[in-house]
Enzyme design. Structure first.
Site, PDB file in Angstrom:
ATOM      1  N   GLU A   1      -8.360  -0.082   3.886  1.00  0.00           N
ATOM      2  CA  GLU A   1      -7.746   0.859   4.827  1.00  0.00           C
ATOM      3  C   GLU A   1      -7.271   2.120   4.105  1.00  0.00           C
ATOM      4  OE1 GLU A   1      -8.000  -3.070   6.531  1.00  0.00           O
ATOM      5  OE2 GLU A   1      -7.102  -2.388   4.644  1.00  0.00           O
TER       6      GLU A   1
ATOM      7  N   GLU B   1      -5.880  -2.405  -6.016  1.00  0.00           N
ATOM      8  CA  GLU B   1      -6.055  -0.991  -6.381  1.00  0.00           C
ATOM      9  C   GLU B   1      -6.419  -0.130  -5.176  1.00  0.00           C
ATOM     10  OE1 GLU B   1      -7.696   0.179 -10.102  1.00  0.00           O
ATOM     11  OE2 GLU B   1      -7.482  -1.809 -10.945  1.00  0.00           O
TER      12      GLU B   1
ATOM     13  N   GLY C   1     -25.898 -23.361   1.120  1.00  0.00           N
ATOM     14  CA  GLY C   1     -25.549 -24.388   2.096  1.00  0.00           C
ATOM     15  C   GLY C   1     -24.319 -25.161   1.664  1.00  0.00           C
TER      16      GLY C   1
ATOM     17  N   SER D   1       0.814  -1.221   0.000  1.00  0.00           N
ATOM     18  CA  SER D   1       0.000   0.000   0.000  1.00  0.00           C
ATOM     19  C   SER D   1       0.846   1.268   0.000  1.00  0.00           C
ATOM     20  CB  SER D   1      -0.923   0.022   1.225  1.00  0.00           C
ATOM     21  OG  SER D   1      -1.882  -1.013   1.144  1.00  0.00           O
TER      22      SER D   1
END
Length: 388
Positions: A374, A370, A346, A137
């Site tokens: 956060e 991308e 299920g 990031s």
């Protein structure tokens, strides 16, 4: 097939495009998606069909080989593809908004005319080399370097998690690299790296949780030489320009997330009508009805969020915060709808033969790629004027 109940938001040409891609996704993509996913096979035939439909050129002018549309048209196409197969949707999204768009936005006229036409026609694919193994990031933690060499540059470094980097039709990777220092900070520029190039290698494909039929690899640049005219945009603007590309890309990723969430709802509705328990279709039970109602509400709201961000972008208005909101919310919606669809199915939902199992595996990356959730919250918080 989805009804046209959302088309009242759309002008006629957008509605026609959405319908065209919906039909293609239903008739051509859906029957092949499971097999391609299981084989982890890149969908060359489907990519060629998308090229013939003009999908890779949607936001580009006809003079560069495009379809003369806009970015919202691309988002509509990505959403419809993702309803049945996220691997194909991310192949289109990354090729256009990440691979080709930097050249269109920041390239010289000569660069546009040289590189864009085969990308816009879908004959070749582009890739976007920003993320690095040690960065994640923190895109500003770029370690790749480019040093002057005669009339060009030598680039050395590694890029990670790069979509479309190693296909047989990949022709270009745009990359960021440190080119010096400016005011005591890294000067980061961007470059067009042709594929193939001497010193450029790509790893084997990653073994991924989802997006099995998309191409994702590491890229290694070992003294790759590019001429001076392969500098993309102004020197020192590479980081800022690539962040602007990500702002746009978040709208398209939000559209992809909406498509996946809609696909989960489509499948869950179908199954709730077919599966019987205690003598009744399970869709007759309020517990299932409430899950389906929540899924529908999420999809509707997420779609409005990315429509709003796209409209702002096309109107030339600020859209950074709205793109982050759309991406944050839509990716969460995709994960929630995949979870609820699996619960409605299920035990069958835990079997890879069902589409919802594939949707479940494909959903999580939408909260990461991308820009993580956060990072989106950081962007939104800054937009609120909170201290940084």
């Amino acid at each position: 097939m989805r009804s046209s109940r959302y088309d009242y938001f759309l002008d006629d040409h957008y509605a026609a495009l959405r319908s065209l891609v919906e039909e293609f996704a239903h008739d051509e993509v859906a029957p092949k998606a499971a097999a391609l996913d299981a084989a982890e096979e890149f969908p060359y035939e489907l990519v060629a069909q998308m090229a013939r439909l003009g999908l890779f050129g949607l936001p580009f002018p006809e003079e560069y080989g495009g379809s003369g549309g806009d970015y919202f048209a691309l988002c509509l196409a990505v959403e419809e593809l993702a309803r049945v197969d996220s691997s194909l949707a991310i192949t289109l999204e990354a090729a256009v908004s990440l691979g080709a768009m930097p050249i269109y936005r920041f390239g010289t006229e000569e660069q546009r005319r040289r590189w864009l036409p085969p990308l816009a026609r879908g004959e070749r694919l582009g890739a976007f080399g920003l993320t690095e193994p040690g960065g994640g990031s923190d895109a500003g933690a770029t370690a790749t370097r480019a040093v002057p060499d005669g009339d060009g540059w030598r680039i050395r470094g590694t890029k990670a998690f790069i979509t479309n980097a190693g296909t047989e039709i990949t022709s270009v990777i745009t990359v960021t690299a440190i080119t010096g220092q400016r005011d005591g900070e890294k000067e980061i520029s961007s470059f067009i790296v042709p594929v193939p190039s001497s010193g450029l290698t790509v790893s084997p494909p990653y073994s991924k949780v989802g997006w099995h039929a998309s191409d994702t690899r590491q890229v290694f640049l070992d003294d790759v030489y590019v001429p001076a005219d392969h500098l993309l945009g102004d020197r020192g603007r590479g980081y800022a320009n690539f962040l602007a590309i990500l702002d746009e890309g978040r709208i398209a990723i939000a559209a992809l997330a909406v498509g996946l969430a809609q696909g989960c709802l489509d499948e869950a509705l179908r199954y709730a009508g077919e599966r019987h328990a205690f003598g009744r279709p399970i869709g007759a039970f309020q517990a299932i009805q409430f899950k389906l109602a929540d899924m529908a509400a999420r999809v509707h709201t997420a779609r409005l969020a990315y429509y709003d961000a796209a409209r702002r972008m096309l109107a030339g208005k600020p859209f950074k915060d709205q793109a982050a909101i759309a991406k944050l919310y839509a990716s969460d919606v995709a994960v929630c709808n995949a979870r609820d669809a699996t619960q409605i199915f299920g035990g069958a939902g835990f079997i890879n033969e069902t589409p919802v199992a594939r949707f479940w595996r494909d959903a999580k990356i939408l909260e990461i790629g991308e820009g993580t959730s956060e990072v989106q919250r950081m962007v939104i918080a800054r937009g609120l004027g909170l201290p940084t």
